[in-house]
Design a protein around this motif. Structure first.
Motif: not given
Length: 601
Positions: A414, A418, A434, A437-438, A440-442, A444-445, A448
């Motif tokens: 990640w 980032d 784009d 960023r998708r 990175r978000a995936a 992170h999710e 978590c």
């Protein structure tokens, strides 16, 4: 062939001092015996290997003949010049040990200086190349001069004392009076090459002192515990290989993590996991030139293909580090096997991608000039991670079990995304932002969702497990989540309770493969995390506790055994010392730790 030798005595890591010339290093014990030296590089074959065996495997003793009433040692001011002071019934003398910053060749210089009365001294030098296996032939070449040769290795000894030779050993006896001095110079050279010029030991002492004090004078840190920070910076400088810029994790091999344990590894190589820690400690302490040299080493080692990136390299970026056992060495206090080389170079450790990109990102954040090759490498790493980010690895602690999805490794992936996003945004570089960023978000999710255990209220060692791991203390520093996020707070508290051992922090929960001794870098990370949570008094208490276990010269190993009150593991350890520097900067510096690595500054 297995060795019949046993150690001559029980040794403690704490008893040793470091001297070095920024290309190799030697360990000297309290009694004036040099018991470890690899020549001509940190990762060369040892010619003094008594540390991992006994006297027959090579050492250089120089000590008073009579029993000592009192014995003390120190480093001369802000240098790596060791002074050991011996007081006997008849007088006082000081043994000065150092290695001049290398010119034509590498030297060890020993000067005995009389302070009061007179002191009778005995010396015994046994060179034994190939890690304590090959005894050279000594040839005397005049008064106080001799040469030892075996295969490609040779060493010249020059001394003010009369020398004698028997059974592969060079010995001497002499008396030093107040105001007198006796010098010894041992110089390495290749046996079939021309011999280096003679060295003036007294002039070399002055020049060596000037090198270290001039370098230290650049230090920008002026906060509490400055002496400890300076000593750690000197150790780090001593472990940076001057010709290449690579930093060895330690100058030793096979010093056990736990007494008589089999987890004995060779640390005379350069680990990418240390990349950002080292770069930030150098930059914030005022040594930008050294940081730039390290960045250059990093780019050379990484090359141009992200798929070839490996966790550890040789000093010059060498990729192959085959591991083997030296069965003729009995081990430090009997801890075997004695290993050289490190098979970790074959492992997949996905955290290294984030470490490399973060180091390059931090370099730009702190004013270092961008390098085109650095951005090209980052693009290749990201392209590689887009394909493999869900694959298991061996983790930051180099587990030799089956690969798993380590939470810390996923966090560092990640971090990689980032930091390239931030770099492209800041510099206006063309990039598929784009898509990044998708991803990175995936990532992170997923971390978590699978790396957090609600029952333990903490992020855990691997996805789906309940095991703790101290590497997750770095979450707030990395900017993965804010320090006040309940999941971060819970993780720090869980580690502080579940991985604490007598006030220090283990890497992971006891009983796992590997060491059950507290890992000093993790303990410093705990102090950093407490500071970020606003628990400053607790952070300072942890930091003070860590300072209290340094040896009398301010040196730290990899780990610490609270039961025996002794340092364990390879020594001195670069990661422990650079973690000390970073923690001092984080806790006592003018800027808080939240901004030191997250890129939020």
């Amino acid at each position: 062939m297995q060795s019949d030798f046993t150690p001559d005595r029980t040794r403690r890591i704490d008893d040793y001092a470091l001297i070095g010339d920024c290309e190799s290093a030697a360990l000297v014990d309290r009694n004036g015996s040099i018991e470890w030296l690899c020549w001509p590089r940190f990762d060369s074959e040892a010619c003094f290997a008594a540390l991992l065996g006994n006297d027959a495997n090579g050492r250089w003793r120089l000590a008073p003949e009579a029993p000592c009433i009192r014995q003390t040692r120190r480093y001369r001011e802000d240098t790596l010049i060791l002074e050991t002071r011996f007081e006997t019934q008849d007088g006082v003398a000081v043994l000065v040990d150092f290695m001049p910053i290398r010119g034509e060749a590498s030297d060890i210089i020993r000067i005995v200086i009389g302070e009061r009365g007179h002191v009778r001294w005995n010396g015994a030098l046994r060179l034994c190349f190939d890690y304590g296996r090959l005894t050279p032939r000594w040839v005397q070449e005049g008064e106080g001069k001799a040469v030892a040769v075996v295969g490609p290795n040779a060493a010249r000894l020059m001394s003010d004392a009369d020398l004698a030779f028997a059974d592969g050993e060079c010995t001497c006896e002499f008396t030093v009076h107040a105001g007198q001095s006796v010098c010894f110079v041992l110089t390495y050279f290749v046996s079939y090459d021309r011999r280096p010029a003679d060295v003036d030991p007294r002039r070399a002492l002055e020049e060596t002192s000037e090198f270290w004090t001039s370098w230290v004078a650049r230090c920008a840190y002026a906060g509490p515990h400055r002496d400890a920070v300076i000593r750690s910076l000197i150790v780090m400088k001593a472990l940076i290989h001057r010709p290449t810029g690579g930093i060895v994790a330690a100058p030793t091999s096979s010093l056990p993590e736990v007494r008589r344990d089999s987890h004995n590894w060779d640390y005379r190589f350069c680990w990418l996991r240390d990349a950002t820690f080292l770069l930030l400690s150098l930059i914030h302490a005022g040594f930008e030139d050294d940081a730039d040299i390290w960045r250059s080493w990093l780019l050379r080692a990484a090359g141009g293909d992200a798929r070839q990136l490996q966790p550890v390299y040789g000093l010059g970026g060498e990729a192959r580090l085959p591991e083997w056992d030296a069965d003729w060495l009995s081990g430090f206090n009997g801890a075997r096997p004695v290993r050289f080389g490190n098979e970790a170079y074959r492992q997949r450790q996905s955290d290294i991608y984030g470490e490399v990109i973060d180091a390059l990102f931090q370099a730009q954040c702190h004013g270092m000039e961008p390098i085109t090759a650095a951005w090209q490498l980052q693009l290749k790493i990201i392209a590689h991670l887009e394909r493999i980010w869900r694959e298991p690895d061996h983790g930051i602690w180099e587990s030799r079990e089956r690969p798993r999805r380590y939470t810390h490794s996923q966090v560092m992936i990640w971090v990689a995304f980032d930091r390239v996003i931030r770099t492209a945004e800041k510099r206006g570089l063309p990039a598929p932002l784009d898509r990044w960023r998708r991803l990175r978000a995936a990532i992170h999710e997923e971390i978590c969702g699978h790396g957090y255990n609600s029952g333990r209220r903490a992020f855990t060692r691997t996805f789906g497990s309940s095991d703790l791991d101290a590497s997750l203390l770095l979450l707030p520093q990395l900017g993965f989540l804010p320090p006040d996020d309940p999941r971060v707070v819970g993780t720090v508290e869980a580690i502080g309770n579940g991985l604490a051992k007598d006030g220090f922090i283990l890497r992971y929960e006891p009983g796992r493969s590997g060491s059950d001794a507290p890992f000093l870098a993790c303990s410093f990370w705990y102090a950093d995390a407490l500071a970020m949570l606003g628990r400053t008094d607790e952070a300072r208490a942890v930091f003070d506790r860590l300072l209290s276990i340094r040896n009398d010269l301010g040196l730290l190993s990899e780990e610490y055994d609270p039961a025996s009150g002794s340092l364990t593991g390879n020594f001195p350890q670069a990661l422990s010392h650079l973690s000390l520097v970073n923690s001092a900067l984080n806790i006592f510096g003018s800027r808080g730790p939240a901004h030191r690595r997250s890129g939020l500054a």
